[in-house]
Design an enzyme around this catalytic site. Structure first.
Site, short mmCIF file in Angstrom:
data_model
loop_
_atom_site.label_atom_id
_atom_site.label_comp_id
_atom_site.label_asym_id
_atom_site.label_seq_id
_atom_site.Cartn_x
_atom_site.Cartn_y
_atom_site.Cartn_z
CB THR A 1 16.32 -35.44 1.30
OG1 THR A 1 17.23 -36.52 1.01
CG2 THR A 1 15.96 -35.50 2.79
CB THR B 1 8.40 -31.74 -2.22
OG1 THR B 1 8.22 -30.55 -1.46
CG2 THR B 1 7.61 -31.63 -3.52
CG ASP C 1 16.23 -33.10 -3.89
OD1 ASP C 1 15.31 -33.15 -3.05
OD2 ASP C 1 17.44 -32.95 -3.57
CB ALA D 1 14.44 -26.29 -4.50
CG ASP D 2 15.25 -25.41 1.33
OD1 ASP D 2 14.26 -25.92 1.87
OD2 ASP D 2 16.39 -25.92 1.37
N GLY E 1 18.99 -27.73 1.19
CA GLY E 1 19.66 -28.12 2.42
C GLY E 1 18.84 -27.84 3.66
CD GLU F 1 19.05 -32.66 -0.70
OE1 GLU F 1 17.98 -32.96 -0.19
OE2 GLU F 1 19.47 -31.49 -0.71
C1 5RP Z 1 16.73 -31.19 1.94
C2 5RP Z 1 16.38 -30.29 0.81
C3 5RP Z 1 14.96 -30.24 0.40
O1 5RP Z 1 14.87 -30.53 -0.95
C4 5RP Z 1 14.42 -28.86 0.66
O2 5RP Z 1 14.66 -28.54 2.02
C5 5RP Z 1 12.92 -28.78 0.37
O3 5RP Z 1 12.22 -29.56 1.29
P1 5RP Z 1 10.65 -29.65 1.30
O4 5RP Z 1 10.24 -30.42 0.10
O5 5RP Z 1 10.35 -30.36 2.61
O6 5RP Z 1 10.09 -28.25 1.31
O7 5RP Z 1 17.19 -29.64 0.22
O8 5RP Z 1 18.07 -31.05 2.32
#
Ligand code: 5RP
Length: 223
Positions: free
Chosen positions: A28, A31, A81, A83-84, A95, A103
């Site tokens: 989610t 990205t 997926d 990541a932050d 998250g 996830e």
């Molecule tokens: C969602 C997540 C996302 O993978 C994380 O927040 C990264 O998001 P983005 O790709 O928008 O920077 O863990 O719960």
């Protein structure tokens, strides 16, 4: 390159990790949205996806990609997926989009976690990004005191003045001020606190590969 262009680059690079004819686990976030858009171009070469959020499910379906319930599937070859934060061992904080529980479930049923991220996400030590924790609402005050005892400061995530609710109907605590030097121990410990649904440290479900978008192209980190 802009951050958005770096996300597009790694979203496209992740296609190389798919198994033809098989299902893919889909995360989610912004990205992953780039990955889903790229996936649409080769949807006939995969069986479909197991999704980690209502938002990703909607996007996948809108592009004509079949979405399977995780309970229908024993195991997935790969999970893609974002990541932050990700460190040099493949441990992550996730998250930011409030989808951490699903996830972690889809990551756990996948053989290989491929993280896609722009280079701003690579860190030495996890914790500068507030750590998301999905919690049962009646435990908010007690859990906030427990995080305070670890040196953190927890606040309920809100939007338009009301607590954000996850796809599972629970709330998110964002914990600031932590320096997570032992992600495995931290995840194990916090996961046992009553009222915690999921902690957004992914150490037991860490990345096997990170496709990192950098100014000089996609860098592949393996852990
Ligand atoms: C969602 C997540 C996302 O993978 C994380 O927040 C990264 O998001 P983005 O790709 O928008 O920077 O863990 O719960």
């Amino acid at each position: 390159m802009t951050q958005d262009e770096l996300k597009t680059l790694v979203g496209q690079a992740a296609l190389a990790y798919l198994t033809p004819g098989a299902l893919v686990g889909v995360g989610t976030g912004s990205t992953v949205n780039k990955f889903i858009d790229a996936l649409a171009g080769m949807k006939d070469r995969i069986r479909g996806a197991v999704s980690s959020s209502e938002a990703s499910t909607q996007r996948l379906k809108a592009l004509g990609i079949a979405v399977f319930d995780s309970n229908e599937v024993a195991s997935l070859p790969v999970y893609i997926d974002g990541a932050d934060e990700i460190d040099h061992q493949g441990y992550m904080v996730k998250g930011g989009g409030a989808a951490l529980t699903r996830e972690k479930i889809v990551a756990a049923q996948s053989e290989r976690f491929v993280c896609i991220a722009d280079e701003s996400k690579l860190v030495q030590t996890l914790g500068a990004f507030p750590v998301p924790v999905e919690v049962i609402p009646m435990a908010v005050a007690r859990l906030s005191r427990q995080f305070a005892a670890l040196g953190g400061s927890a606040t309920v995530r809100t939007k338009d003045g009301a607590p954000v609710l996850t796809d599972n109907g629970q709330q998110i605590l964002d914990v600031r001020g932590l320096k997570i030097t032992d992600p495995l121990a931290f995840e194990t410990r916090v996961s046992q606190w009553p009222g915690v649904v999921t902690v957004g440290v992914f150490a037991h479900q860490k990345a096997a590969v990170c496709l990192l978008g950098t100014a000089s192209g996609v860098k592949t980190l393996t852990f």
